[in-house]
Design an enzyme around this catalytic site. Sequence first.
Site, short mmCIF file in Angstrom:
data_model
loop_
_atom_site.label_atom_id
_atom_site.label_comp_id
_atom_site.label_asym_id
_atom_site.label_seq_id
_atom_site.Cartn_x
_atom_site.Cartn_y
_atom_site.Cartn_z
N HIS A 46 0.82 -1.21 0.00
CA HIS A 46 0.00 0.00 0.00
C HIS A 46 0.85 1.25 0.00
CE1 HIS A 46 0.67 -0.82 4.28
NE2 HIS A 46 0.34 0.41 4.57
N HIS A 104 1.67 3.88 1.69
CA HIS A 104 2.09 4.65 2.87
C HIS A 104 3.60 4.78 2.84
CE1 HIS A 104 -1.76 3.95 5.50
NE2 HIS A 104 -1.86 4.98 4.69
N ASP A 153 5.97 4.25 4.78
CA ASP A 153 6.86 3.22 5.33
C ASP A 153 6.92 1.95 4.47
OD1 ASP A 153 4.18 2.94 6.09
OD2 ASP A 153 4.63 2.15 8.08
N HIS A 154 6.18 1.90 3.37
CA HIS A 154 6.23 0.74 2.47
C HIS A 154 6.47 1.15 1.02
CE1 HIS A 154 4.75 -1.30 5.97
NE2 HIS A 154 3.77 -0.42 6.05
N HIS A 213 -7.36 -0.29 5.37
CA HIS A 213 -6.17 0.44 5.83
C HIS A 213 -5.81 1.53 4.82
CE1 HIS A 213 -2.43 0.90 8.10
NE2 HIS A 213 -1.81 0.95 6.94
N TYR A 226 -8.57 5.63 13.24
CA TYR A 226 -9.29 5.74 11.97
C TYR A 226 -10.78 6.01 12.24
CZ TYR A 226 -6.01 4.31 8.25
OH TYR A 226 -5.02 4.26 7.32
N HIS A 262 4.68 -5.47 7.93
CA HIS A 262 5.51 -5.17 9.10
C HIS A 262 6.04 -6.49 9.69
CE1 HIS A 262 4.89 -0.82 9.86
NE2 HIS A 262 3.81 -1.02 9.12
ZN LIG Z 1 0.14 1.63 6.35
#
Ligand SMILES: [Zn+2]
Length: 283
Positions: free
Chosen positions: A93, A95, A97-98, A169, A201, A235
């Site tokens: 996805h 975001h 951090d990815h 997410h 959320y 993660h």
């Molecule tokens: Zn995420």
Amino acid sequence: MKKFFLFVILTCSPLFAQYTPAAPGQNDPVEPFRIIGNIYYVGASEVTSYLITSPEGHILLDGGFPETAPIIERNIQKLGYKLSDVKILISTHAHYDHAGGLAELKRATEAKLYASAPEIPLLAAGGKDDFAFGNRFLFPPVKADETVKDNQVLHVGSAAMKAHLTPGHTKGCTTWTAEVSENGEKHTAVFVCSISMPGGYKLVNNAKYPQIADDYKQTYKKLRALNADVFLGSHASFWDMEGKRKKMGSGANPFVDPAGYKEFLDDNQKVFEAELKKQEAAK
Ligand SMILES: [Zn+2]
């Protein structure tokens, strides 16, 4: 003087100035290792990245933070593979951090980037206008070359990854599965996108994502139906990479963990259902 200029260059470098820096403790280097079959771990201590190999070329899943890209590149090379043999780049996805390292990895490998339709604009915007975070977590924008659809299988030679759209997410959150065999036994590896709800959320009356609660419900059903037994995800803490690595080489492959996968879904679904109930009661 030289030191001073180096300092200016580093602190003014666009990589560090414009984009959200890596979260502390999540981007420590990790020695690459084989998980099972043709699946290798090439990510960092918490933000993950996976290489699915074949003699004809490879598929690379996820790019970590912008600062993770050099770690991933080094790890691929440490395993003896060439960056130019990565033919397909995919992500869970959009975001920071990815997807943070995807632009650099695309440049270095010249691979084609596939993404689900809802993630493509978010990747191209470098995380701007995220339905939950707004412009808080930005990363180098990256252009997808192809759209991947639900249940589509991407192939590079004998390496294959199947896409499962598991929104909630993010609107195009994509879980991937791969069929592998080891010691004559067949396994299904799952790379869970994410089912967390960071920073509270909004599940009810969310103008930017009205169907968010229904999407989460469908996603749980879908993830349960995958019947996966090799449990992996975006993660490392999702699947207890550190604990399992310590058990490597002593008997059964520790990454085969269908019970751990089920427990992960159960735990997260309880949190989701309780949060939904709370928000519905408060509306
Ligand atoms: Zn995420």
